[in-house]
Design a protein around this motif. Structure first.
Motif, PDB file in Angstrom:
ATOM      1  N   UNK A   1      29.722  31.278  49.831  1.00  0.00           N
ATOM      2  CA  UNK A   1      29.179  30.303  51.275  1.00  0.00           C
ATOM      3  C   UNK A   1      29.493  31.473  52.361  1.00  0.00           C
ATOM      4  N   UNK A   2      30.083  32.506  52.116  1.00  0.00           N
ATOM      5  CA  UNK A   2      30.182  33.469  53.534  1.00  0.00           C
ATOM      6  C   UNK A   2      30.266  34.875  52.948  1.00  0.00           C
ATOM      7  N   UNK A   3      29.793  35.768  53.872  1.00  0.00           N
ATOM      8  CA  UNK A   3      29.594  37.110  53.343  1.00  0.00           C
ATOM      9  C   UNK A   3      30.684  37.775  52.442  1.00  0.00           C
ATOM     10  N   UNK A   4      30.372  38.104  51.343  1.00  0.00           N
ATOM     11  CA  UNK A   4      31.284  38.580  50.241  1.00  0.00           C
ATOM     12  C   UNK A   4      30.928  40.025  50.428  1.00  0.00           C
ATOM     13  N   UNK A   5      32.463  40.926  49.755  1.00  0.00           N
ATOM     14  CA  UNK A   5      32.520  42.049  49.628  1.00  0.00           C
ATOM     15  C   UNK A   5      31.560  42.872  48.606  1.00  0.00           C
ATOM     16  N   UNK A   6      31.436  44.100  48.697  1.00  0.00           N
ATOM     17  CA  UNK A   6      30.808  44.861  47.852  1.00  0.00           C
ATOM     18  C   UNK A   6      30.991  44.564  46.316  1.00  0.00           C
ATOM     19  N   UNK A   7      32.614  44.422  46.137  1.00  0.00           N
ATOM     20  CA  UNK A   7      32.998  44.055  44.750  1.00  0.00           C
ATOM     21  C   UNK A   7      33.762  42.908  45.018  1.00  0.00           C
ATOM     22  N   UNK A   8      33.781  41.991  43.902  1.00  0.00           N
ATOM     23  CA  UNK A   8      34.380  40.812  43.915  1.00  0.00           C
ATOM     24  C   UNK A   8      35.608  41.338  42.875  1.00  0.00           C
TER      25      UNK A   8
ATOM     26  N   UNK B   1      36.319  41.954  48.095  1.00  0.00           N
ATOM     27  CA  UNK B   1      36.865  40.307  48.112  1.00  0.00           C
ATOM     28  C   UNK B   1      37.764  40.047  47.050  1.00  0.00           C
ATOM     29  N   UNK B   2      39.055  39.492  47.277  1.00  0.00           N
ATOM     30  CA  UNK B   2      39.920  39.383  46.349  1.00  0.00           C
ATOM     31  C   UNK B   2      39.939  37.737  45.891  1.00  0.00           C
ATOM     32  N   UNK B   3      40.096  37.402  44.618  1.00  0.00           N
ATOM     33  CA  UNK B   3      40.341  36.136  44.128  1.00  0.00           C
ATOM     34  C   UNK B   3      41.315  35.897  43.262  1.00  0.00           C
ATOM     35  N   UNK B   4      42.038  34.763  43.352  1.00  0.00           N
ATOM     36  CA  UNK B   4      42.761  34.453  42.320  1.00  0.00           C
ATOM     37  C   UNK B   4      42.104  33.626  41.408  1.00  0.00           C
ATOM     38  N   UNK B   5      41.815  33.986  40.405  1.00  0.00           N
ATOM     39  CA  UNK B   5      41.135  33.269  39.099  1.00  0.00           C
ATOM     40  C   UNK B   5      41.706  32.317  38.176  1.00  0.00           C
ATOM     41  N   UNK B   6      41.312  31.121  38.155  1.00  0.00           N
ATOM     42  CA  UNK B   6      41.937  30.322  37.151  1.00  0.00           C
ATOM     43  C   UNK B   6      42.084  30.840  35.602  1.00  0.00           C
ATOM     44  N   UNK B   7      40.962  31.523  35.198  1.00  0.00           N
ATOM     45  CA  UNK B   7      40.747  31.893  33.802  1.00  0.00           C
ATOM     46  C   UNK B   7      39.628  32.955  33.620  1.00  0.00           C
ATOM     47  N   UNK B   8      39.951  34.045  33.264  1.00  0.00           N
ATOM     48  CA  UNK B   8      38.615  35.012  32.988  1.00  0.00           C
ATOM     49  C   UNK B   8      38.203  34.863  31.666  1.00  0.00           C
ATOM     50  N   UNK B   9      38.593  34.210  30.686  1.00  0.00           N
ATOM     51  CA  UNK B   9      38.136  33.908  29.398  1.00  0.00           C
ATOM     52  C   UNK B   9      38.332  35.185  28.478  1.00  0.00           C
ATOM     53  N   UNK B  10      39.406  35.753  28.667  1.00  0.00           N
ATOM     54  CA  UNK B  10      39.808  36.916  27.848  1.00  0.00           C
ATOM     55  C   UNK B  10      41.284  37.177  27.693  1.00  0.00           C
ATOM     56  N   UNK B  11      41.694  35.803  27.009  1.00  0.00           N
ATOM     57  CA  UNK B  11      43.188  35.848  26.863  1.00  0.00           C
ATOM     58  C   UNK B  11      43.745  36.851  26.064  1.00  0.00           C
ATOM     59  N   UNK B  12      42.969  37.360  24.950  1.00  0.00           N
ATOM     60  CA  UNK B  12      43.227  38.490  24.046  1.00  0.00           C
ATOM     61  C   UNK B  12      43.765  39.800  24.924  1.00  0.00           C
ATOM     62  N   UNK B  13      43.342  39.980  25.956  1.00  0.00           N
ATOM     63  CA  UNK B  13      43.595  41.122  26.804  1.00  0.00           C
ATOM     64  C   UNK B  13      44.454  41.036  28.063  1.00  0.00           C
ATOM     65  N   UNK B  14      45.098  39.730  27.951  1.00  0.00           N
ATOM     66  CA  UNK B  14      46.181  39.482  29.207  1.00  0.00           C
ATOM     67  C   UNK B  14      46.952  40.674  29.563  1.00  0.00           C
ATOM     68  N   UNK B  15      47.094  40.725  30.736  1.00  0.00           N
ATOM     69  CA  UNK B  15      46.420  40.188  31.972  1.00  0.00           C
ATOM     70  C   UNK B  15      45.312  40.937  32.238  1.00  0.00           C
ATOM     71  N   UNK B  16      44.213  40.181  32.684  1.00  0.00           N
ATOM     72  CA  UNK B  16      43.062  40.600  32.820  1.00  0.00           C
ATOM     73  C   UNK B  16      42.546  40.407  34.217  1.00  0.00           C
ATOM     74  N   UNK B  17      41.730  41.600  34.624  1.00  0.00           N
ATOM     75  CA  UNK B  17      41.276  41.470  36.299  1.00  0.00           C
ATOM     76  C   UNK B  17      39.686  41.605  35.915  1.00  0.00           C
ATOM     77  N   UNK B  18      38.713  41.173  36.742  1.00  0.00           N
ATOM     78  CA  UNK B  18      37.402  41.258  36.503  1.00  0.00           C
ATOM     79  C   UNK B  18      36.822  41.809  37.885  1.00  0.00           C
ATOM     80  N   UNK B  19      35.878  42.675  37.863  1.00  0.00           N
ATOM     81  CA  UNK B  19      35.298  43.345  39.066  1.00  0.00           C
ATOM     82  C   UNK B  19      33.651  43.050  38.702  1.00  0.00           C
ATOM     83  N   UNK B  20      33.320  42.276  39.679  1.00  0.00           N
ATOM     84  CA  UNK B  20      31.857  41.519  39.864  1.00  0.00           C
ATOM     85  C   UNK B  20      31.654  41.189  38.158  1.00  0.00           C
ATOM     86  N   UNK B  21      32.605  40.589  37.645  1.00  0.00           N
ATOM     87  CA  UNK B  21      32.240  39.976  36.368  1.00  0.00           C
ATOM     88  C   UNK B  21      32.157  40.971  35.024  1.00  0.00           C
ATOM     89  N   UNK B  22      32.827  42.337  35.368  1.00  0.00           N
ATOM     90  CA  UNK B  22      33.247  43.291  34.443  1.00  0.00           C
ATOM     91  C   UNK B  22      34.555  43.347  34.009  1.00  0.00           C
TER      92      UNK B  22
END
Length: 296
Positions: free
Chosen positions: A90-97, A136-157
Motif C-alpha cells: 500500500x506504499x511504494x515498494x523497492x525493486x526487490x522485496x 524492501x526488507x520484510x520479516x516473514x512469518x513463513x516462506x513454506x520451505x522448512x526443508x531448506x531452513x533458514x530461507x530467504x525469498x527475493x520477489x518470491x524466489x
C-alpha cells in the motif's frame, strides 16, 4: 486523463491521480484478458491488483480506482482486499522485496540472526525500503520451505540454507545491479514490477527454467518409491496392492532412477475422480450454479 495530477496524501508523499491515455489503454487491454478467465468478473480482482502493482510498484489510489471501475466495485471493497493480503503493498515498494523467514524452524536455524544482520546492513526495518529504492526488507512469518531452513525469498524466489553473510551478499549484488540467481526456480531474479505482472497471470517465458524441487523436498517421495509405500484408499476404494520395495539394484542408478518429475505419478494435476471426496464435474457445475443464483 492525459495529465497526471499529483495529489498530496501525507507530508513528502504524492500519488498520481490517474493514468495517462497510453497507460490506461494498455491496462484496459490486460484487464480484459484477465476478466475473460473467470465466469464472474469480480473474481478477477486479485490478478487485477497484481496488474496495477506491476505498473505502479504498489497498489496505488489510482490502481484501486481502476480495479473498482473495471469490475463495478466500490473503492472500499477493493481496498478491503488489498489490505488483507501481504503481497499487495500500500506504499511504494523497492525493486526487490527481500523476505526473511523467522518462523519456528527458520528462527531456530538462524533466521532471526539473518534478519537482524540485514537490518543493520541495510539500515532499514520491517517493511522499510533502502534510500536508493532497491530493497524492501520484510520479516516473514513463513516462506513454506522448512526443508531448506533458514530461507530467504527475493520477489518470491527461493534462497535456501542462508547465513547472515550469504544473505548480505545477495542484497549487495542486487543493489549493484548484478544478475542474481535463486537457489530454485528461474535462472535470475526479476524486479518486483516484473514479478507482479507474472502473478497477474502473464507468462514471462521462464516457467521451465532452473530447478523446480530440490533433493530435500523430494526425499519422502523417493523413499516411498524405494520402500513400496502407497497411500491409504479413499472411502469406497479397494485397498491397493502393496508394492515390493525397490532395491538399489532394481532401481538401476538408485535414487536418481526413482526421482519423480512434474506430471509423473506423484502429481495430482490430472488425476481422475477416484472417490467420494473428489468433486465430479457435475458436482462442480451444480455448486457453480448455486453460487451464481446467490449472486443474482
Amino acid at each position: 486523463m492525459s495529465v497526471e495530477e499529483l495529489v498530496p496524501r501525507e507530508p513528502g508523499q504524492v500519488h498520481a491521480a490517474s493514468y495517462d491515455d497510453e497507460t490506461l489503454a494498455r491496462l484496459e487491454a490486460d484487464a480484459t484478458a484477465i476478466k475473460a478467465r473467470y465466469p464472474q468478473e469480480r473474481s478477477a480482482l486479485l490478478p487485477l491488483l497484481h496488474l496495477v502493482q506491476s505498473q505502479d510498484g504498489y497498489v496505488s489510489p489510482r490502481g484501486i480506482a481502476f480495479c473498482a471501475q473495471t469490475l463495478g466495485l466500490t473503492t472500499a471493497e477493493v481496498s478491503a482486499v488489498a489490505t488483507f493480503y501481504t503481497q499487495y503493498k500500500r506504499h511504494p515498494n523497492g525493486d526487490y522485496t527481500v523476505g526473511v523467514c523467522t518462523n519456528t524452524l527458520c528462527a531456530i536455524m538462524g533466521g532471526d540472526a539473518i534478519y537482524e544482520h540485514l537490518c543493520d546492513h541495510l539500515g532499514v526495518g520491517h517493511d522499510e525500503t533502502t534510500e536508493d529504492g532497491t530493497i524492501t526488507l520484510e520479516r516473514v512469518e513463513c516462506n513454506a520451505a522448512c526443508d531448506y531452513a533458514p530461507v530467504m525469498m527475493v520477489n518470491w524466489e527461493f534462497f535456501d540454507n542462508q547465513t547472515p553473510e550469504s544473505a548480505a551478499a545477495v542484497v549487495d549484488a542486487l543493489r549493484a545491479g548484478e544478475p542474481v540467481a535463486p537457489t530454485r526456480g528461474a535462472d535470475q531474479v526479476v524486479t518486483f514490477k516484473e514479478m507482479s505482472r507474472v502473478l497477474a497471470g502473464f507468462s514471462d517465458g521462464r516457467a521451465d527454467e532452473g530447478v523446480g524441487a530440490g533433493e530435500a523436498s523430494l526425499r519422502g517421495t523417493v523413499l516411498a518409491h524405494e520402500q513400496g509405500w502407497t497411500a491409504p484408499p479413499l472411502p469406497g476404494e479397494e485397498k491397493p496392492e502393496k508394492k515390493a520395495p525397490r532395491t538399489r539394484a532394481a532401481a538401476g542408478t538408485g535414487r536418481a532412477a526413482a526421482k519423480p518429475r512434474t506430471g509423473d505419478e506423484q502429481s495430482s494435476a490430472e488425476r481422475p475422480v477416484t472417490g467420494e471426496r473428489d468433486a465430479s464435474s457435475q458436482q462442480q457445475d451444480t455448486k457453480q450454479a448455486s453460487s451464481d443464483a446467490k449472486e443474482d
